[in-house]
Design a protein around this motif. Structure first.
Motif, short mmCIF file in Angstrom:
data_model
loop_
_atom_site.label_atom_id
_atom_site.label_comp_id
_atom_site.label_asym_id
_atom_site.label_seq_id
_atom_site.Cartn_x
_atom_site.Cartn_y
_atom_site.Cartn_z
N GLU A 170 -17.39 39.93 -34.71
CA GLU A 170 -16.41 40.09 -33.63
C GLU A 170 -15.14 39.33 -33.99
N VAL A 171 -14.01 39.76 -33.46
CA VAL A 171 -12.72 39.12 -33.76
C VAL A 171 -12.78 37.63 -33.45
N VAL A 172 -13.31 37.28 -32.29
CA VAL A 172 -13.39 35.88 -31.89
C VAL A 172 -14.25 35.08 -32.87
N GLU A 173 -15.35 35.66 -33.29
CA GLU A 173 -16.24 34.98 -34.24
C GLU A 173 -15.57 34.84 -35.61
N PHE A 174 -14.82 35.85 -36.02
CA PHE A 174 -14.10 35.77 -37.29
C PHE A 174 -13.09 34.63 -37.25
N ILE A 175 -12.36 34.52 -36.15
CA ILE A 175 -11.38 33.43 -36.00
C ILE A 175 -12.10 32.08 -36.07
N ARG A 176 -13.23 32.00 -35.41
CA ARG A 176 -14.01 30.76 -35.42
C ARG A 176 -14.48 30.43 -36.85
N CYS A 177 -14.94 31.44 -37.58
CA CYS A 177 -15.38 31.22 -38.98
C CYS A 177 -14.24 30.68 -39.83
N VAL A 178 -13.06 31.22 -39.65
CA VAL A 178 -11.90 30.77 -40.42
C VAL A 178 -11.54 29.34 -40.03
N GLU A 179 -11.48 29.08 -38.73
CA GLU A 179 -11.10 27.73 -38.27
C GLU A 179 -12.12 26.67 -38.68
N GLN A 180 -13.39 27.03 -38.66
CA GLN A 180 -14.45 26.07 -39.01
C GLN A 180 -14.79 26.12 -40.50
N GLN A 181 -14.06 26.94 -41.25
CA GLN A 181 -14.28 27.08 -42.69
C GLN A 181 -15.74 27.41 -43.01
N ASN A 182 -16.30 28.33 -42.26
CA ASN A 182 -17.70 28.71 -42.39
C ASN A 182 -17.87 29.80 -43.45
N VAL A 183 -17.93 29.38 -44.70
CA VAL A 183 -18.08 30.29 -45.83
C VAL A 183 -19.38 31.08 -45.72
N ALA B 140 -21.14 32.10 -43.14
CA ALA B 140 -21.11 33.20 -42.17
C ALA B 140 -20.34 34.39 -42.72
N LEU B 141 -19.24 34.13 -43.40
CA LEU B 141 -18.45 35.22 -43.98
C LEU B 141 -19.18 35.91 -45.12
N GLN B 142 -20.02 35.18 -45.82
CA GLN B 142 -20.79 35.76 -46.92
C GLN B 142 -21.87 36.72 -46.41
N GLN B 143 -22.14 36.73 -45.12
CA GLN B 143 -23.12 37.65 -44.55
C GLN B 143 -22.57 39.07 -44.48
N VAL B 144 -21.26 39.21 -44.64
CA VAL B 144 -20.63 40.53 -44.61
C VAL B 144 -20.82 41.18 -45.98
N PRO B 145 -21.33 42.40 -46.01
CA PRO B 145 -21.51 43.09 -47.30
C PRO B 145 -20.19 43.15 -48.08
N GLY B 146 -20.25 42.80 -49.36
CA GLY B 146 -19.06 42.85 -50.21
C GLY B 146 -18.29 41.55 -50.30
N ILE B 147 -18.72 40.53 -49.54
CA ILE B 147 -18.01 39.25 -49.58
C ILE B 147 -18.90 38.20 -50.23
N GLY B 148 -18.42 37.71 -51.36
CA GLY B 148 -19.09 36.62 -52.04
C GLY B 148 -18.43 35.30 -51.68
N LYS B 149 -18.86 34.25 -52.33
CA LYS B 149 -18.36 32.92 -52.01
C LYS B 149 -16.85 32.81 -52.25
N LYS B 150 -16.37 33.31 -53.39
CA LYS B 150 -14.95 33.19 -53.70
C LYS B 150 -14.08 33.96 -52.72
N THR B 151 -14.50 35.17 -52.36
CA THR B 151 -13.74 35.96 -51.40
C THR B 151 -13.76 35.30 -50.03
N ALA B 152 -14.90 34.76 -49.62
CA ALA B 152 -14.99 34.06 -48.33
C ALA B 152 -14.05 32.86 -48.31
N GLU B 153 -14.03 32.10 -49.38
CA GLU B 153 -13.14 30.94 -49.45
C GLU B 153 -11.67 31.38 -49.41
N ARG B 154 -11.36 32.45 -50.12
CA ARG B 154 -10.00 32.97 -50.13
C ARG B 154 -9.60 33.45 -48.74
N LEU B 155 -10.52 34.14 -48.06
CA LEU B 155 -10.27 34.60 -46.68
C LEU B 155 -9.91 33.42 -45.79
#
Length: 186
Positions: free
Chosen positions: A82-95, A97-112
């Protein structure tokens, strides 16, 4: 060049539509919210004039500006989180959680996280947290969701906030709030 589509409206999830044409092809179309609100129900016939545009930053503008994120990954992010959860992941630097999305590895999550952090700073973290603590759909919660929707459609955060926050009717649904805000920015 595809300049119009006639077929059956199969699915509609703002701002995207699926239109089945001639029982052979299904087209995914991105439409304005003004057009979206005028569409018939799914299963009904629809006729749309279209503009076929191919460009690197055409879809999911904010996410696509991140190196390594293309349309497929951007759609995966918006589908999984969800948009709110994505914002929270970015603010909390939750790599993780972002890696749970298909196609996102650690480097892409960190870059995001690094690249989206500054773009999302203007959204109020406290307003999101307060409205999510209680599950009631308060006007403030609808306003934040509406602002996020307008930003996702390409409006600047300041413009979206101004349009949404001037609407004080707490009886409106989220869809109606977005529609009224679009009328004031459009």
């Amino acid at each position: 060049m595809i300049n119009r589509l006639r077929g059956i409206l199969i699915e509609k999830q703002p701002p995207y539509l699926l239109i089945e044409v001639a029982d052979a092809f299904t087209y995914e179309v991105q439409t304005s919210m003004h057009t979206f609100y005028q569409l018939p129900e799914c299963g009904e016939k629809v006729f749309l004039y279209t503009q076929f545009i191919v460009r690197e930053d055409g879809h999911f503008a904010l996410l696509l500006k991140v190196n390594g994120v293309g349309p497929k990954v951007a759609l995966g992010i918006l589908s999984k989180i969800e948009v709110v959860e994505f914002i929270r992941c970015v603010e909390q630097q939750n790599v993780n959680a972002l890696q749970q999305v298909p196609g996102i590895g650690k480097k892409t999550a960190e870059r995001l996280i690094i690249e989206m952090r500054d773009r999302l700073k203007s959204l109020s973290h406290n307003q999101y947290n307060e409205s999510n603590k209680n599950n009631s759909r308060s006007l403030q919660h609808y306003q934040q969701d509406a602002i996020a929707a307008l930003v996702a459609l390409g409006y600047k955060n300041q413009e979206a906030s101004r349009a949404v926050l001037q609407i004080k009717d707490s009886s409106l649904s989220l869809e109606s709030l977005i529609r009224q805000a679009l009328n004031s920015v459009g």
